[in-house]
Design an enzyme around this catalytic site. Structure first.
Site, short mmCIF file in Angstrom:
data_model
loop_
_atom_site.label_atom_id
_atom_site.label_comp_id
_atom_site.label_asym_id
_atom_site.label_seq_id
_atom_site.Cartn_x
_atom_site.Cartn_y
_atom_site.Cartn_z
N ASP A 36 54.35 43.14 -59.79
CA ASP A 36 54.91 44.12 -58.86
C ASP A 36 54.35 45.50 -59.21
O ASP A 36 54.73 46.07 -60.23
CB ASP A 36 56.45 44.09 -58.99
CG ASP A 36 57.14 44.65 -57.77
OD1 ASP A 36 56.69 45.69 -57.26
OD2 ASP A 36 58.15 44.07 -57.35
N THR A 77 57.10 46.03 -51.52
CA THR A 77 57.35 44.78 -52.25
C THR A 77 57.73 43.59 -51.36
O THR A 77 57.18 42.50 -51.51
CB THR A 77 58.45 45.03 -53.30
OG1 THR A 77 57.90 45.88 -54.30
CG2 THR A 77 58.93 43.74 -53.95
N ASN A 98 60.83 46.89 -46.92
CA ASN A 98 61.91 46.41 -47.78
C ASN A 98 63.25 46.48 -47.04
O ASN A 98 64.07 45.60 -47.11
CB ASN A 98 62.00 47.25 -49.06
CG ASN A 98 60.87 46.95 -50.02
OD1 ASN A 98 60.37 45.83 -50.05
ND2 ASN A 98 60.47 47.95 -50.79
N ARG A 161 64.06 39.82 -53.98
CA ARG A 161 63.04 39.58 -52.96
C ARG A 161 61.75 39.04 -53.55
O ARG A 161 60.98 38.35 -52.87
CB ARG A 161 62.79 40.83 -52.11
CG ARG A 161 62.30 42.05 -52.88
CD ARG A 161 62.27 43.27 -51.93
NE ARG A 161 61.81 44.50 -52.56
CZ ARG A 161 62.56 45.31 -53.31
NH1 ARG A 161 63.82 44.99 -53.56
NH2 ARG A 161 62.06 46.43 -53.81
N ASP A 349 51.83 42.84 -55.41
CA ASP A 349 52.43 43.02 -54.08
C ASP A 349 52.02 44.35 -53.44
O ASP A 349 52.25 44.57 -52.26
CB ASP A 349 53.96 42.90 -54.15
CG ASP A 349 54.57 43.89 -55.12
OD1 ASP A 349 53.84 44.48 -55.94
OD2 ASP A 349 55.81 44.07 -55.05
N HIS A 350 51.39 45.20 -54.24
CA HIS A 350 50.85 46.49 -53.78
C HIS A 350 50.32 47.17 -55.02
O HIS A 350 50.63 46.75 -56.14
CB HIS A 350 51.92 47.37 -53.12
CG HIS A 350 53.17 47.50 -53.94
ND1 HIS A 350 53.22 48.28 -55.08
CD2 HIS A 350 54.39 46.93 -53.83
CE1 HIS A 350 54.42 48.18 -55.62
NE2 HIS A 350 55.16 47.37 -54.89
N HIS A 483 54.37 54.02 -53.34
CA HIS A 483 53.28 53.30 -52.67
C HIS A 483 53.75 53.02 -51.26
O HIS A 483 54.91 53.26 -50.94
CB HIS A 483 52.98 52.01 -53.42
CG HIS A 483 54.24 51.25 -53.75
ND1 HIS A 483 54.85 50.40 -52.86
CD2 HIS A 483 55.05 51.27 -54.84
CE1 HIS A 483 55.96 49.92 -53.41
NE2 HIS A 483 56.11 50.43 -54.60
ZN LIG Z 1 57.67 49.85 -55.86
#
Ligand SMILES: [Zn+2]
Length: 542
Positions: A36, A77, A98, A161, A349-350, A483
């Site tokens: 993450d 995420t 999210n 998540r 995830d980013h 992000h």
């Molecule tokens: Zn974050």
């Protein structure tokens, strides 16, 4: 007459061959790792101090795509995990952020929220979780569907998540309760905790981690690829004046989230590996004569990254320690499953933006965009243009939700309002581009920011005007970072495979995270997830 036995023989032979092929040609276990918040560059910036058994397995024995990106906006995420596992983007899988505003409910929903289920273990406020908002199947679902659900799929992450979206609609998911320090699930999955989970919880592992002091793994003066530890760009923990090592967790935890504080330290990664190994043992994953799938997401790098930023000693130390935790994880898999008998992929995830205040202090263009001020501007503008009314229902994730019903009542062309609000938004400092929902539905954008926006645009769920901020700009505070953009600092992430069926090598060919699931489909000989828009990565498979 003589042909029939031959035909039958051929059929029997081919059935036998298929069975034999299946027995040889599948890995015992697939391990999906999502970090993450991880930039591709961390492999290089921190790489010289990585050990042999962790990240280096991917660079030295695995296949690395060095130019892999997210191919939509926003890079958050929930959408990230959904996109990795569904092989498509928010336009199709529906996890558009999210949290996002839902017009019919007139409130925001959480990506993994499900009010029809309750907690199993943990506490009630952390238990209303399921993958139901995700509109397509995942690679983990397809694996289970390929063999009468004999494969098991387990999703694990501190963040709910990060566990529930990868586990798909058919898998099991476990996440960490920040209130009581237990691993938990919801009634979507089980009515009571499996005994290996409650057994793990009775060991109170988080207590032992939270009694430690987080200091740097190496002498602090050797962290030369990061900014000095003490600076004005990082967010200190409550009860500590400076954002500096060492961090006495026993002293800090009470004012910094109690059990939840472990998420903001590298011990969150250690705890995640501990629990993943318990799942391996408890479910006998990869040891049952059928391919299983263990989907692990490391949430702590994101908490640490938000607070301290990508240039901090804290982030560097987190990655050096995560490397050791990965080595421990892989060594255990080698022993339990067998080296070469399992396949692992790693991605993120980013990625993340540099801290804006650090950028500004170094005379680079960046800034903080204030959503509240912007919402006030949009409300003022629409009231002035179209008369007093609740024209702007919501502004979130850089998307403006306008009031269609009011436009209809007042007989004002809704597309005209969209266009005028989009035009007005360009006056705001930090806004680079603006697009209307009508633009995104009618035109096909093949390149650059509008393409990424379109891949994240869901016809039913997204807003009416979508903004793109300038590079370096984000919605945040004076310290720390975030992000969400379509710029390379947020989109450029690792994609690497290692283990069963994977040759070693690397490629700088452009790849996207939505290519991971179809690559696995080809590798495993199973269907692609039902909304797949990515493509198998030929550099890895051919
Ligand atoms: Zn974050």
């Amino acid at each position: 007459m003589r042909k029939i036995p031959v035909l039958i023989l051929l059929i029997l032979l081919s059935v036998q061959m298929v069975v034999a092929q299946e027995a040889i040609k599948k890995p015992k276990l697939v391990v999906g790792i999502v970090v993450d918040q991880m930039r591709q560059e961390y492999f290089y910036r921190f790489g010289e101090r990585f050990g042999e058994g962790g990240f280096k397995r991917f660079t030295e024995q695995g296949f690395m795509m060095t130019n892999a990106h997210y191919n939509y906006i926003p890079t958050y995420t929930g959408p990230g995990h959904a996109s990795v596992y569904t092989g498509t983007t928010p336009a199709t899988h529906g996890i558009i952020a999210n949290n996002w505003y839902v017009r019919s409910l007139n409130r925001s929903i959480y990506c993994a929220e499900d009010s029809t289920v309750t907690n199993v273990g943990g506490t009630p406020e952390n238990g209303t979780i399921s993958p139901r908002n995700m509109l397509t199947t995942t690679i983990t679902d397809e694996l289970r569907l390929s063999n009468g659900k004999r494969s098991k799929t387990v999703g694990i992450a501190i963040k709910d998540r990060g566990a529930s979206l990868p586990a798909g609609h058919l898998g099991d998911a476990y996440w960490y309760d920040s209130e009581n320090g237990e691993w938990m699930t919801s009634t979507y999955y089980y009515d009571s905790l499996p005994s290996w989970v409650s057994g793990f919880n009775t060991k109170k592992v988080p207590d032992s981690y939270l009694s430690q002091t987080w200091n740097t793994l190496f002498p602090i003066e050797s962290y030369v690829n990061s900014f000095p530890d003490n600076n004005d760009f990082e967010g200190p923990f409550i009860g500590k004046d400076s954002p500096t090592f060492p961090y006495d967790l026993a002293a800090l935890k009470e004012n910094n989230g109690g059990y939840g504080m472990i998420a903001s330290t590298p011990y969150g990664n250690s705890l995640t590996v501990d629990f993943a190994l318990a799942a391996l043992e408890g479910e006998k994953l990869g040891q049952r004569g059928v391919t299983d799938f263990l989907a692990v997401s490391f949430s702590s790098p994101d908490y640490i990254g938000h607070r301290f930023g990508p240039s901090s000693v804290e982030v560097e130390d987190n990655y050096l320690r995560l490397d050791r935790d990965l080595a421990r994880f892989f060594d255990h898999l080698d022993k339990t499953i067998g080296a070469g008998e399992y396949v692992v992929f790693i991605t993120a995830d980013h990625a993340v933006a540099e801290v804006p205040s650090l950028m500004v202090s170094e005379k680079m263009p960046a800034g903080n965009f204030n959503s509240g001020t912007a919402l006030g501007q949009f409300r003022g503008f629409t009231n002035a243009m179209y008369g007093e009314g609740n024209w702007v229902l919501n502004f979130s994730n850089e998307q403006i939700f306008l009031n269609r019903e009011l436009a209809k009542d007042k007989g004002i062309d809704f597309e005209k309002i969209q266009r005028e609000v989009a035009e007005h938004a360009l006056r705001l400092k930090g806004v680079k581009e603006s697009y209307t929902a009508t633009d995104l539905r009618r035109a096909e954008f093949g390149l650059h920011r509008p393409h990424l926006l379109q891949m994240g645009y869901n016809h039913k769920a997204s807003g009416d005007v979508l903004l793109v901020l300038e590079p370096g700009w984000l919605v945040g505070g004076q310290r720390g970072t975030t992000h969400g953009s379509g710029y390379s600092y947020d989109t450029h992430v690792p994609i690497a495979f290692y283990g069963w069926g994977i040759k070693s090598g690397k490629s700088a060919t452009y790849a996207t995270v939505t290519d991971i699931a179809p690559t696995l489909s080809v590798l495993l000989g199973i269907r692609m997830p039902n909304g797949t828009t990515g493509q198998p990565i030929t550099a890895i498979l051919d």
